[in-house]
Design a protein around this motif. Structure first.
Motif, PDB file in Angstrom:
ATOM      1  N   HIS A  74       0.845  -1.198   0.000  1.00 32.44           N
ATOM      2  CA  HIS A  74       0.000   0.000   0.000  1.00 32.44           C
ATOM      3  C   HIS A  74       0.881   1.249   0.000  1.00 32.44           C
ATOM      4  O   HIS A  74       1.714   1.434   0.882  1.00 32.44           O
ATOM      5  CB  HIS A  74      -0.903  -0.066   1.233  1.00 32.44           C
ATOM      6  CG  HIS A  74      -1.787   1.116   1.449  1.00 32.44           C
ATOM      7  ND1 HIS A  74      -2.666   1.571   0.494  1.00 32.44           N
ATOM      8  CD2 HIS A  74      -1.950   1.923   2.529  1.00 32.44           C
ATOM      9  CE1 HIS A  74      -3.330   2.608   0.990  1.00 32.44           C
ATOM     10  NE2 HIS A  74      -2.901   2.852   2.214  1.00 32.44           N
ATOM     11  N   GLU A  76       0.489   4.454   0.525  1.00 28.93           N
ATOM     12  CA  GLU A  76       0.342   5.605   1.427  1.00 28.93           C
ATOM     13  C   GLU A  76       1.293   5.599   2.611  1.00 28.93           C
ATOM     14  O   GLU A  76       1.431   6.610   3.298  1.00 28.93           O
ATOM     15  CB  GLU A  76      -1.085   5.634   1.982  1.00 28.93           C
ATOM     16  CG  GLU A  76      -2.054   6.436   1.176  1.00 28.93           C
ATOM     17  CD  GLU A  76      -3.394   6.581   1.900  1.00 28.93           C
ATOM     18  OE1 GLU A  76      -3.835   5.602   2.531  1.00 28.93           O
ATOM     19  OE2 GLU A  76      -3.975   7.667   1.819  1.00 28.93           O
ATOM     20  N   ASN A  78       0.840   3.922   5.335  1.00 30.51           N
ATOM     21  CA  ASN A  78       0.175   3.717   6.627  1.00 30.51           C
ATOM     22  C   ASN A  78      -0.436   2.315   6.759  1.00 30.51           C
ATOM     23  O   ASN A  78      -1.417   2.118   7.478  1.00 30.51           O
ATOM     24  CB  ASN A  78      -0.883   4.801   6.873  1.00 30.51           C
ATOM     25  CG  ASN A  78      -1.972   4.800   5.820  1.00 30.51           C
ATOM     26  OD1 ASN A  78      -1.904   4.053   4.846  1.00 30.51           O
ATOM     27  ND2 ASN A  78      -2.989   5.618   6.027  1.00 30.51           N
ATOM     28  N   HIS A  82      -3.663   0.372   8.956  1.00 31.60           N
ATOM     29  CA  HIS A  82      -4.789  -0.380   8.375  1.00 31.60           C
ATOM     30  C   HIS A  82      -4.884  -1.773   9.008  1.00 31.60           C
ATOM     31  O   HIS A  82      -5.977  -2.251   9.319  1.00 31.60           O
ATOM     32  CB  HIS A  82      -4.596  -0.536   6.861  1.00 31.60           C
ATOM     33  CG  HIS A  82      -4.821   0.730   6.083  1.00 31.60           C
ATOM     34  ND1 HIS A  82      -6.048   1.348   5.989  1.00 31.60           N
ATOM     35  CD2 HIS A  82      -3.965   1.482   5.334  1.00 31.60           C
ATOM     36  CE1 HIS A  82      -5.950   2.427   5.213  1.00 31.60           C
ATOM     37  NE2 HIS A  82      -4.691   2.533   4.810  1.00 31.60           N
TER      38      HIS A  82
HETATM   39 ZN    ZN Z   1      -3.771   4.078   3.663  1.00 31.90          ZN
END
Ligand code: ZN
Length: 131
Positions: A74, A76, A78, A82
């Motif tokens: 992913h 991003e 973060n 998640h």
């Molecule tokens: Zn994210």
């Protein structure tokens, strides 16, 4: 709806009194309150609120289970937030009896932030029943 402004990257915020106040305001004597966090990097859990070390131990254990620097896809950055969100879940259900939250002596309700600081919301769905 309850709004919570978080101040840390990861933290657990005790929202028990605010949930109890919403139930009181609604005048509900018996039933269920369903709490739902409409976020993908926050969660909700019920655990001990008397000793703040319990919350910090939970956060520390999650940190160990879901390391910051694993090979996540992913983009991003973060992904750990998640994953922690899914481990704890986005909802909690609490019984209401005689107008009060039917929690155990040591239980508190926590909004769990994993990608703060942010403004978070907790939605409340009240389901009344016969007393
Ligand atoms: Zn994210």
């Amino acid at each position: 709806m309850i709004t919570v402004k978080t101040v840390q990257k990861s933290e657990m915020i005790d929202i028990t009194d605010r949930v109890a106040e919403k139930v009181r305001e609604a005048g509900m004597r018996a039933g269920l309150v369903m709490l739902f966090v409409p976020h993908t990097t926050a969660g909700i859990t019920i655990n001990e609120g008397a000793d703040p070390h319990v919350a910090s131990d939970i956060l520390e254990a999650l940190e160990k289970m879901v390391p910051q620097d694993a090979a996540y896809r992913h983009g991003e950055g973060n992904s750990p937030a998640h994953v922690k969100s899914s481990l704890l879940g986005a909802s909690a259900m609490i019984g209401i009896s005689q107008g009060k939250l039917a929690l155990g002596t040591w239980q508190s309700v926590f909004l769990c932030e994993f990608d703060g600081p942010r403004t978070r919301t907790v939605l409340l769905h009240l389901l009344p029943s016969e007393e």
